[in-house]
Design an enzyme around this catalytic site. Structure first.
Site, short mmCIF file in Angstrom:
data_model
loop_
_atom_site.label_atom_id
_atom_site.label_comp_id
_atom_site.label_asym_id
_atom_site.label_seq_id
_atom_site.Cartn_x
_atom_site.Cartn_y
_atom_site.Cartn_z
N LYS A 180 0.56 -1.17 0.20
CA LYS A 180 -0.71 0.20 0.06
C LYS A 180 0.96 1.50 0.40
O LYS A 180 1.66 1.42 1.25
CB LYS A 180 -1.02 -0.31 1.45
CG LYS A 180 -2.05 1.16 1.10
CD LYS A 180 -2.05 1.47 2.43
CE LYS A 180 -1.69 2.81 2.93
NZ LYS A 180 -1.31 3.92 1.85
N GLU A 254 9.13 0.83 11.17
CA GLU A 254 10.47 1.72 11.29
C GLU A 254 10.13 3.02 10.74
O GLU A 254 8.79 3.99 9.97
CB GLU A 254 10.83 2.06 9.42
CG GLU A 254 11.67 0.68 9.70
CD GLU A 254 13.27 -0.26 9.78
OE1 GLU A 254 13.12 0.95 10.03
OE2 GLU A 254 13.57 -0.93 9.52
N CYS A 288 13.88 9.65 7.55
CA CYS A 288 13.57 9.38 8.95
C CYS A 288 15.61 9.50 10.08
O CYS A 288 15.38 9.95 10.61
CB CYS A 288 12.88 8.48 9.49
SG CYS A 288 13.82 7.06 7.61
N GLU A 387 10.62 15.28 15.84
CA GLU A 387 10.65 15.24 14.84
C GLU A 387 9.88 16.21 13.58
O GLU A 387 8.48 16.26 13.90
CB GLU A 387 10.55 14.07 13.71
CG GLU A 387 10.73 13.75 12.84
CD GLU A 387 10.47 12.64 11.83
OE1 GLU A 387 9.14 11.83 12.55
OE2 GLU A 387 11.33 11.60 11.90
P1 NAD Z 1 1.89 8.44 7.71
O1 NAD Z 1 2.71 7.60 8.81
O2 NAD Z 1 1.57 9.49 8.11
O3 NAD Z 1 2.34 7.66 6.85
C1 NAD Z 1 2.95 6.59 6.39
C2 NAD Z 1 2.19 5.12 5.52
O4 NAD Z 1 1.00 5.05 6.53
C3 NAD Z 1 1.05 5.76 4.27
O5 NAD Z 1 1.41 4.68 3.05
C4 NAD Z 1 -0.28 6.31 5.53
O6 NAD Z 1 -1.20 6.01 4.54
C5 NAD Z 1 -0.32 4.89 6.50
N1 NAD Z 1 -0.90 5.07 7.06
C6 NAD Z 1 -0.81 6.42 7.73
N2 NAD Z 1 -1.48 6.07 9.31
C7 NAD Z 1 -2.22 4.53 9.17
C8 NAD Z 1 -2.74 3.09 9.86
N3 NAD Z 1 -3.09 4.12 10.94
N4 NAD Z 1 -2.76 2.34 9.58
C9 NAD Z 1 -1.71 2.01 8.44
N5 NAD Z 1 -1.74 2.31 7.61
C10 NAD Z 1 -1.19 4.15 8.10
O7 NAD Z 1 4.00 9.47 7.77
P2 NAD Z 1 3.88 10.25 6.37
O8 NAD Z 1 3.46 11.67 7.19
O9 NAD Z 1 3.44 9.46 5.16
O10 NAD Z 1 6.05 9.99 6.82
C11 NAD Z 1 7.12 10.94 7.05
C12 NAD Z 1 7.24 9.45 7.89
O11 NAD Z 1 8.03 9.18 8.15
C13 NAD Z 1 8.28 10.81 9.07
O12 NAD Z 1 8.08 10.58 10.82
C14 NAD Z 1 9.01 9.49 9.15
O13 NAD Z 1 10.57 9.66 10.19
C15 NAD Z 1 8.75 8.19 9.06
N6 NAD Z 1 9.46 7.38 8.13
C16 NAD Z 1 10.98 6.80 8.50
C17 NAD Z 1 11.19 6.09 7.91
C18 NAD Z 1 12.36 4.65 8.45
O14 NAD Z 1 12.93 4.51 7.92
N7 NAD Z 1 12.65 4.52 10.00
C19 NAD Z 1 11.80 6.41 6.72
C20 NAD Z 1 11.30 7.06 6.21
C21 NAD Z 1 9.60 7.46 7.04
#
Ligand code: NAD
Length: 484
Positions: A180, A254, A288, A387
């Site tokens: 997804k 992650e 991240c 963050e």
């Molecule tokens: P987000 O958590 O809002 O969304 C990430 C994904 O999860 C999207 O596909 C979203 O549709 C889905 N999602 C959101 N809530 C969900 C839920 N309750 N259940 C299932 N799916 C859900 O994050 P974002 O704003 O899109 O991305 C930025 C974040 O990602 C930052 O906090 C960043 O640090 C983190 N990130 C972490 C890593 C890592 O490897 N640790 C890498 C890249 C980004």
């Protein structure tokens, strides 16, 4: 530029009519104009995708039963098809999320094929059976098996590379996957689906179902899913962990970070600046593991602040498709508002803004923000703790190495980090004291052979390396009797 539009979803090895007519429209963060659209997956589409992945996994002669060499051949075809689309992949990612094109070519166009080949070969090289002479007589025969149907949920910031941190080990291990992608970055995911189809991956082995958080939550909870692999925010990760805890479903998370770059008193600043850019402002500050806290010795504090300020001012802000651009737009208006509210908070709390803090002049459109540096603050400031996910650094002074370690470790997060010194051993010894899943010395690179992941609120589990493969495998032990 012509719009990139899809009308069908890639499920069960082909393009299927979606259950509803709802679409996701993708906007360019540079022009703020629509650039394409895809169908939004509905719960019925997830059911169909999980059903296809389940059937493919359970097929008694299917993907999960193939010899690793057979899967490696299919994954090699997939890698080749991805490579033939790598320029288009990089272009689509850059168009969708503002990633500078030179970076998109490396991370998004190039890395997925590397990961597929690495994990396919790792499966071939790993002995199929581990036999251990028992302490109590007999022999323990230990084998690993693919864990099943994987629900993979990924963010928009580095969408292809992050997808393949999951897809490559999962597919190599013999799992089947329902992916997804985030709504902001779906066009590259559909190109990936085209590559999978052209490579002849068996039906159901990979399915791509785009949607927002509700559809992500539906996938995570789906009874046909055996394992969840998630990258995204800590807030979403907690919700997913709760669901998986209730279901006793294995999950890898992650999540976010607030990593520290520790500059020691003997650091060669001039020689380090280019690499420092790579750990601070890369991808417009939207990675991240970026080191958004820079810890500088008091003896050289002003020098470090000045050098970083000059660096920030020198970065070319502009169209991410221009190869000279170092800083493109943030992914969305919402993300820019979030960054701006943190900058306002930093000012309110009394930090000194040495550069940036505004939308750059001269842009009629686009969610651009100037690279921003806060000085004269300590680690308790909001901008040093939370963050931000944008080009904003906090430069924090320390007196000695013990204090540097204490500040670095005083964080809810523990994902990345770096130590900078002319003495590599000194830096490596200090790096070993930082509570973090990964840390670099005088640079930072996520190498495929080494595990990547976080501790504390940065998540749990590891990707990359053999450890990243093992998260997609069950372990079975057979106790063989003593020889007679
Ligand atoms: P987000 O958590 O809002 O969304 C990430 C994904 O999860 C999207 O596909 C979203 O549709 C889905 N999602 C959101 N809530 C969900 C839920 N309750 N259940 C299932 N799916 C859900 O994050 P974002 O704003 O899109 O991305 C930025 C974040 O990602 C930052 O906090 C960043 O640090 C983190 N990130 C972490 C890593 C890592 O490897 N640790 C890498 C890249 C980004």
């Amino acid at each position: 530029m012509t719009s990139i539009d899809y009308r069908e979803l890639y499920i069960d090895g082909g393009w299927r009519t979606p259950a509803t007519g709802t679409t996701i429209t993708v906007h360019s963060p540079t022009t703020e104009q629509p650039i394409g659209s895809v169908p939004a997956a509905a719960p019925q589409d997830i059911d169909r995708a999980v059903g296809a992945a389940r059937a493919a996994f359970d097929d008694p002669r299917g993907w999960s039963t193939w010899h690793p060499k057979e899967r490696a051949e299919a994954l090699e075809r997939f890698a080749t098809e991805l490579e033939s689309r790598s320029a288009e992949t990089a272009l689509r990612v850059s168009l969708q999320n503002g990633m500078p094109i030179w970076l998109a070519e490396q991370f998004e166009g190039g890395f997925p094929a590397v990961l597929l080949r690495y994990f396919a070969q790792l499966m071939i090289d790993t002995p199929e059976v581990d036999e251990r002479a028992g302490m109590l007589g007999g022999t323990a025969r230990i084998t690993r098996h693919p864990i099943g149907v994987v629900g993979a949920v990924v963010p928009w910031n580095v969408p292809q590379a992050i997808s393949f941190l999951k897809l490559a080990p999962a597919l190599a291990a013999g799992c089947t996957v329902v992916l997804k992608p985030a709504e902001e970055t779906v066009l590259d995911a559909f190109l990936m689906a085209e590559a999978a189809e052209a490579a002849g991956l068996p039906a159901g082995v990979l399915n791509v179902v785009p949607g927002g958080r509700d559809i992500g939550a539906y996938l995570v909870e789906h009874p046909g899913v055996d394992k969840v692999s998630f990258t995204g925010s800590t807030a979403a990760g907690r919700k997913i962990a709760e669901t998986c805890g209730r279901l006793l479903r294995p999950v890898t998370l992650e999540l976010g970070g607030k990593s520290a770059a520790i500059l020691l008193d003997d650091v060669d600043l001039d020689a380090s600046l280019e690499s420092l850019f790579g750990v601070t402002f890369l991808n417009n500050g939207q990675i991240c593991w970026l080191n958004t806290r820079v810890l500088a010795p008091r003896s050289r504090y002003e020098q470090v602040v000045d050098a970083l300020t000059d660096l920030a001012r020198s970065l070319k802000i502009g169209d991410p498709l221009d190869p000279a651009t170092k800083i493109g737009p943030l992914v969305s208006a919402r993300q820019r508002e979030r960054v701006e509210s943190y900058i306002a908070q930093g000012r309110r709390e009394g930090a000194r803004l040495t550069t940036g803090g505004r939308r750059p002049a001269g842009f009629d459109s686009g969610y651009f923000m100037e690279p921003t540096i806060f000085a004269d603050l300590d680690n308790s400031a909001t901008v040093a703790r939370e963050e931000i996910f944008g080009p904003v650094l906090s430069v924090i002074p320390f007196t000695d190495e013990d204090e540097a370690i204490a500040i670095a470790n005083d964080s809810d997060y523990g994902l990345g980090g770096s130590v900078w010194s002319s003495d590599v051993e000194r830096a490596a010894n200090l790096a070993a004291r930082v509570q973090s899943g990964t840390i670099g010395v005088n640079h930072y690179t996520n190498d495929p052979v080494a595990p990547f992941g976080g501790i504390k609120s940065s998540g749990m589990g590891r990707e990359l390396g053999p450890e990243g493969l093992h998260t997609f495998q069950h372990i079975r032990t057979v106790y063989l009797p003593p020889a007679v």
